[in-house]
Design an enzyme around this catalytic site. Structure first.
Site: not given
Lengths: 425, 325
Positions: B57, B126
């Protein structure tokens, strides 16, 4: 129990003289009823009730001078009667006790009005003291909302006074508003304000405002009386607005009216419905309407007719007019008139048409065009009779009927109007 | 049109007219995006403009920052909000600040998009929401859109804007249906009035707004009132004008959000109301947010940890009764 107190009728008023009781103990009291007349330092005013109920007690006699805010009468409302019943069952704290004693006393009082007074005066003071701390103590009150504070400050209202009157835990802006209304306006004045949609802020709140003062304001400012739209008006607005969306065009025609005149037994409208419905049977487009993505063609010709008076407008339908004789059509038109007068049209009366007719000829209108009714595809606007002719303006929805078809239709209508066979019945 | 299709259409339209627009992220190309937002784009615009990246990321956003400095308009997709944490250095220290620190010599016309929030049993790593952190970064614009039409217009605006934009989505919104008015001119920084009303202002955003709308009929029935529901759309800047107009009208404020209550995004709205709208309020505001716990995996606990239509209705009704609504 709803208490009536000596009202403060002007800023300077500290006490008032009781002039005359207008209701006696046991009387039924309605909202707006005058209970008592009191005299302030300026004038004699009527004190009205804000609630329905029964006058249970009067605590002062005519001629007495009473301080502002002191209770002068108690009215038992439906609500208070209920809470009293509950209280009797539950035996709770202070409030029920007060009510109980009040009731007990009343029984004793009535035969001996003199003693009552002395007893009452003693009674009413401690009562007030009990009520005030109850609402103001932290235990019972969550305080005053910011908005309520602002409103109270704006109108110079003492929130403690409002708290005394309110049963709520927290004082909200509505409580302040209600207090201001009750404190500064008579019930009839409030009713007027409500009718005219006026804000209380237009008045200077330093005295009790009655209906006359509100009426004066209304007259002086020529305030218009707002009127809510009736269901009928709303329906008409929806209909004509939808109608204005339709892509229409107009045919301006004149029809030979000699035969109509010779057969005066039936109205021109009746004859025209007869002829239009006959011609519609050979022009299927005039029996059509758009439904969702398709066109639906009716097997018969049903015609809606504008029926109106100064107040209302309806479009009832002559169903299957092609199968009716002129006499039958005329009969139906007559029932429409009766129903218009008695306001008794049903929704069924208004359904099933494809074609409309609106006749203003009898009122002298030479020529006009009309809005197509609901799901209709066409409307014929009928004008006045001139030189043996009447004007017909055909407004057609171009999505369903094109100009060529409309021209053929009108040609046939004109032909039929000259066909004397139609008029032999 | 589905929410994800509206996003796809927005990216597609901009890419077709502006060659500097590129999109990059894990699986945005061949796979069509983890949530199918970039479906069909690699076939149309090729691998040079629709770039599949490694699972990294920080490098995705870092690359995008570089591209933006170099004159491209990159759209970086991150798979989920929790993973965006890895890219926070690039987002906060670079994407948000370079324009300011270069005295405007550098502009970063870029978008970072990712879904966040509680979906279904994706557990603590998540499921979280990070709008509160990102809204606190000066230099970033944060959009978080509930409505399908707004999603299309807001994303298009974000891509074409010269400001760095964080565009927050929600996994449960991707299949939401709605109409898009392609001709509309829409200001994505203006809050949307999802429902007009007169007695309670309920403010929310992203997926919670749908839950609020589900709770409203019950609230209105039980309290005999009418609720005005406001979709914030833009979390930074905030459209205070629309909020204050509504609160002036209703005098009551409820804030509903999915993130954790302590330090959650709604604190800003409530704090603002206390500072600026105090005298317009007729009751203490109510704030409904997620519990201060990591999002549980267990479905029952998961639902208990965030507001649901039922809990929203119940709590607002309770609050309303207490406050004489």
């Amino acid at each position: 129990m709803y208490e009536i107190v000596m009202p403060q009728l002007s800023d300077s008023m500290e006490e008032g003289k009781l002039i005359a009781w207008k209701k006696s103990v046991g009387d039924a009291v309605n909202t707006g009823d005058v209970i008592v007349e009191v005299e302030s330092d300026k004038a004699i005013m009527e004190v009205q009730s804000f609630k329905n109920g029964i006058l249970k007690e009067v605590l002062a006699k005519e001629g007495d001078v009473v301080s502002v805010g002191e209770v002068i009468a108690r009215i038992e409302t439906a609500e208070s009667a209920k809470t009293k019943q509950k209280a009797a069952l539950q035996e709770e704290k202070e409030v029920p006790k007060e009510q109980k004693t009040a009731v007990e006393e009343k029984v004793v009082e009535q035969p001996k009005p003199e003693k009552k007074e002395a007893a009452e005066e003693k009674k009413s003071e401690p009562e007030l003291q009990k009520v005030v701390p109850k609402h103001l103590s932290k235990e019972f009150s969550n305080g005053i909302s910011p908005k309520a504070r602002v409103k109270a400050a704006f109108y110079g209202v003492d929130t403690e006074k409002v708290l005394q009157k309110s049963a709520a835990n927290v004082l909200h802006v509505d409580d302040v508003q209600a207090y201001i209304k009750e404190h500064y306006f008579t019930p009839k004045a409030l009713q007027l304000l409500d009718e005219y949609g006026l804000d209380i802020a237009i008045f200077e709140l330093n005295h009790k405002i009655d209906a006359t003062e509100v009426q004066e304001y209304i007259t002086k400012h020529e305030t218009p009386l707002p009127k809510k739209l009736s269901q009928m008006q709303k329906a008409i607005i929806a209909n004509v607005t939808a109608s204005a969306q339709k892509p229409v065009y107009h045919l301006f025609e004149d029809i030979d009216a000699k035969l109509f005149l010779q057969n005066e037994r039936y109205s021109i409208t009746a004859w025209l419905i007869k002829i239009f419905s006959k011609v519609m049977m050979t022009h299927s487009a005039f029996r059509s309407r758009i439904i969702n993505d398709g066109v639906s063609v009716s097997p018969n010709a049903s015609i809606s007719v504008a029926v109106a008076n100064e107040k209302d407008l309806y479009m009832p339908v002559v169903k299957d007019a092609n199968r009716c004789s002129v006499a039958e059509i005329a009969e139906q038109l007559a029932t429409f008139k009766t129903k218009l007068q008695s306001n008794s049209f049903s929704t069924q009366d208004m359904q099933g048409s494809n074609f409309g007719i609106s006749n203003l000829g009898m009122l002298g209108v030479e020529r006009f065009d009309a809005m197509i009714n609901k799901e209709d595809s066409t409307i014929a606007a009928i004008g006045t009779l001139q030189d043996d002719k009447i004007s017909v303006t055909l407004t057609a929805d171009h999505r369903v009927i094109n100009g060529y078809e409309a021209a053929l239709f009108m040609r046939d209508v004109k032909k039929e109007a000259q066909n004397s066979l139609n008029f032999k019945e | 049109m589905l929410y994800r299709e509206a996003l796809n259409r927005a990216i597609d339209e901009v890419m077709s007219v502006d060659e500097t627009v590129v999109t990059l992220g894990e699986d945005v190309g061949l796979y069509g995006g983890s949530f199918r937002v970039t479906e069909g784009l690699v076939e149309k615009y090729g691998e040079k403009r629709v770039i599949d990246t490694p699972i990294a990321e920080l490098s995705i956003v870092g690359n995008a920052v570089g591209m933006a400095i170099g004159g491209l308009r990159p759209i970086a997709e991150l798979m989920t909000g929790n993973f965006s944490l890895l890219a926070f250095d690039q987002i906060i220290n670079h994407m948000a600040k370079l324009r300011y620190m270069s005295n405007g010599k550098l502009t970063l016309p870029m978008v970072v998009r990712f879904p966040q929030g509680v979906s279904k049993q994706l557990a603590a790593q998540h499921s979280e929401s990070y709008e509160q952190m990102l809204s606190a970064v000066p230099g970033l614009r944060v959009l978080s859109v509930n409505d399908v039409n707004y999603a299309y217009h807001a994303l298009k605006y974000a891509i074409l804007s010269d400001d760095p934009v964080v565009f927050i989505e929600h996994e449960l919104l991707y299949n939401k249906k709605g109409e898009v008015d392609f001709t509309q001119e829409l200001d994505p920084f203006k809050a949307r009035i999802a429902k007009e009303g007169s007695d309670i202002t309920i403010v929310s955003y992203l997926k919670m707004l749908d839950d609020v709308m589900l709770a409203v009929p019950e609230i209105e029935k039980e309290l005999g009132c009418s609720c005005e529901v406001i979709d914030l759309c833009s979390l930074n800047p905030i459209d205070y004008a629309t909020l204050s107009k509504s609160i002036e009208k209703t005098s009551r404020l409820v804030m509903v959000e999915e993130d954790h209550k302590t330090g959650g995004y709604g604190t800003q709205i409530i704090a603002w109301a206390a500072e600026e709208m105090f005298y317009a309020l007729d009751a203490a505001p109510l704030r409904l947010a997620g519990e201060d716990v990591p999002i549980p995996y267990n479905r029952k606990l998961e639902l208990a940890s965030i507001p649901t239509p039922e809990s929203i209705a119940q709590k607002v009704i309770e609050w309303g009764r207490k406050n004489d609504v």
